[in-house]
Design an enzyme around this catalytic site. Structure first.
Site, PDB file in Angstrom:
ATOM      1  N   LYS A 156     -40.810-119.564 133.013  1.00 11.36           N
ATOM      2  CA  LYS A 156     -41.910-119.824 132.103  1.00 11.36           C
ATOM      3  C   LYS A 156     -42.611-121.135 132.451  1.00 11.36           C
ATOM      4  O   LYS A 156     -41.969-122.126 132.827  1.00 11.36           O
ATOM      5  CB  LYS A 156     -41.399-119.886 130.660  1.00 11.36           C
ATOM      6  CG  LYS A 156     -40.727-118.599 130.188  1.00 11.36           C
ATOM      7  CD  LYS A 156     -41.718-117.468 130.049  1.00 11.36           C
ATOM      8  CE  LYS A 156     -41.072-116.242 129.431  1.00 11.36           C
ATOM      9  NZ  LYS A 156     -42.042-115.172 129.139  1.00 11.36           N
ATOM     10  N   HIS A 211     -43.170-104.538 130.810  1.00  7.55           N
ATOM     11  CA  HIS A 211     -42.609-105.671 130.081  1.00  7.55           C
ATOM     12  C   HIS A 211     -41.373-105.279 129.271  1.00  7.55           C
ATOM     13  O   HIS A 211     -41.394-104.316 128.516  1.00  7.55           O
ATOM     14  CB  HIS A 211     -43.680-106.225 129.121  1.00  7.55           C
ATOM     15  CG  HIS A 211     -43.158-107.229 128.134  1.00  7.55           C
ATOM     16  ND1 HIS A 211     -42.969-106.932 126.798  1.00  7.55           N
ATOM     17  CD2 HIS A 211     -42.766-108.514 128.298  1.00  7.55           C
ATOM     18  CE1 HIS A 211     -42.504-107.994 126.172  1.00  7.55           C
ATOM     19  NE2 HIS A 211     -42.369-108.970 127.056  1.00  7.55           N
TER      20      HIS A 211
END
Length: 377
Positions: A177, A308
């Protein structure tokens, strides 16, 4: 032996709350838009037919929406009782019309996703095939990358340790991230992980929609040196024009789509040429029936695919996509199911078990907070 007509006898809906061992933070927490995630709420659907065939499906929600999914599913589930479970498209339309006043996206169709997935699981089990084989697989394994070890609540040392563990477990790529208010820290984290795993290991980054257009362009240019597989969600999920400009400006591919809640929203993304890699989420767009519609459009547009979350569903759908895809490895859902998906040599193997190849665990039953049943048990 010819076809033997069957009908749906019983539907059981359950809502369960999966606690996360550590509060999870991505960039949306550090920009103040969300609180750390401590749990994931699931909607499960179990369907049984007169002939005794069974199917299991699920949808989910993070931070908000779980109770709403469960409430809507309870309102419409009885619609499928007595129907032929093989007629999945027909049943999907029937469920849509049962809840037409709340629309065809978001919670309204996410509630239907659990039922839709259960119908596909049932159909594949009845055929005694893994779901990927029922759909028509292009491959028996799919490239896989790990995300659950790369969140921003973890230190760089923790991220590196988890990356090493993932690679040792046969996972092929690593995603971390980014999107912190301090972009220099983002770059330090990416540089540290790239140096740790080496240049040959696929590396992706995910900004979780937290950059504006100018920042995304500057960061995209600075990230080019790390030879990333993709930059994910650099901009607001609904900024198709901004994503398209970025995709044209950068050599690094742009990936997005996970937050979109319908096929129609993805159609706008595809029409704008807003990404190189599309990342739909079957539970979020309404289930497998809708995902397959979307996958056809994506393939026609020449897009790569990396669904996802929910690898238990998406492994099968990715295996049936014509272009070589990726599937996202998350270990969060492991406690919900008795089976484990196998990773080897950088790929996730399609299980040989029929249907999705997963069954409810006792732990999932213990975390169940509500149930509703329709038809005859």
């Amino acid at each position: 032996m010819g076809y033997s007509p069957d009908s749906i006898r019983h539907v059981k809906l359950s809502t369960a709350t999966l606690p996360l061992s550590t509060p999870i933070s991505d960039a949306k927490v550090f920009t103040g838009r969300q609180k750390p995630m401590t749990e994931v709420v699931f909607l499960f659907a179990e369907i049984t037919t007169e002939q005794g065939h069974e199917g299991l499906g699920f949808s989910y929600s993070k931070r908000a929406g779980g109770p709403a999914q469960y409430a809507h599913a309870k309102e419409v589930a009885e619609t499928v009782i007595g129907e032929d479970p093989n007629d999945i498209a027909k049943l999907y339309n029937k469920l849509l019309w049962a809840g037409a006043s709340v629309g065809r996206s978001g919670v309204a169709t996410q509630a239907l996703a659990a039922l839709d997935v259960a119908l596909w699981d049932l159909k594949a089990k009845r055929a005694e095939l893994p779901l990927a084989k029922l759909l028509g697989a292009h491959r028996d394994s799919v490239r896989t990358y790990n995300t659950s070890g790369g969140f921003l609540n973890a230190s760089i040392d923790e991220v590196k340790e988890r990356a090493s563990r993932s690679l040792a477990e046969g996972i092929g790529g690593i995603k971390i991230k980014v999107g912190l208010p301090d972009t220099a820290e983002d770059l330090r984290r990416v540089e540290a992980v790239r140096a740790h795993i080496g240049d040959s290991v696929p590396l992706m980054v995910d900004a979780n929609q937290q950059w504006d257009r100018a920042t995304a362009l500057r960061m995209g240019r600075r990230l080019e040196q790390f030879d990333l597989v993709w930059i994910e969600e650099p901009l607001d999920a609904y900024d198709a024009a901004g994503h398209a400009d970025l995709a044209r400006a950068l050599d690094t591919p742009i990936a997005t789509g996970e937050m979109l809640a319908s096929v129609a929203e993805h159609e706008r993304l595809i029409a704008a040429r807003a990404c190189d890699i599309i990342q739909p989420d079957a539970p979020r767009v309404g289930g497998i029936t809708q995902f397959l519609r979307l996958a056809t459009l994506a393939d026609q547009a020449g897009l790569d695919l990396a669904p996802h979350f929910a690898m238990e569903i998406h492994l099968h759908l990715a295996a049936a996509y014509p272009r070589e895809p990726w599937v996202e490895h998350f270990d969060w859902l492991n406690p919900l199911f008795n089976e484990r998906l196998e990773t080897k040599d950088g790929r996730m193997l399609v299980p040989e078990r029929p249907g999705l190849g997963v069954t409810f665990s006792q732990q999932a039953r213990a975390w169940t907070t509500g149930t509703a049943e329709f038809g005859r048990a």
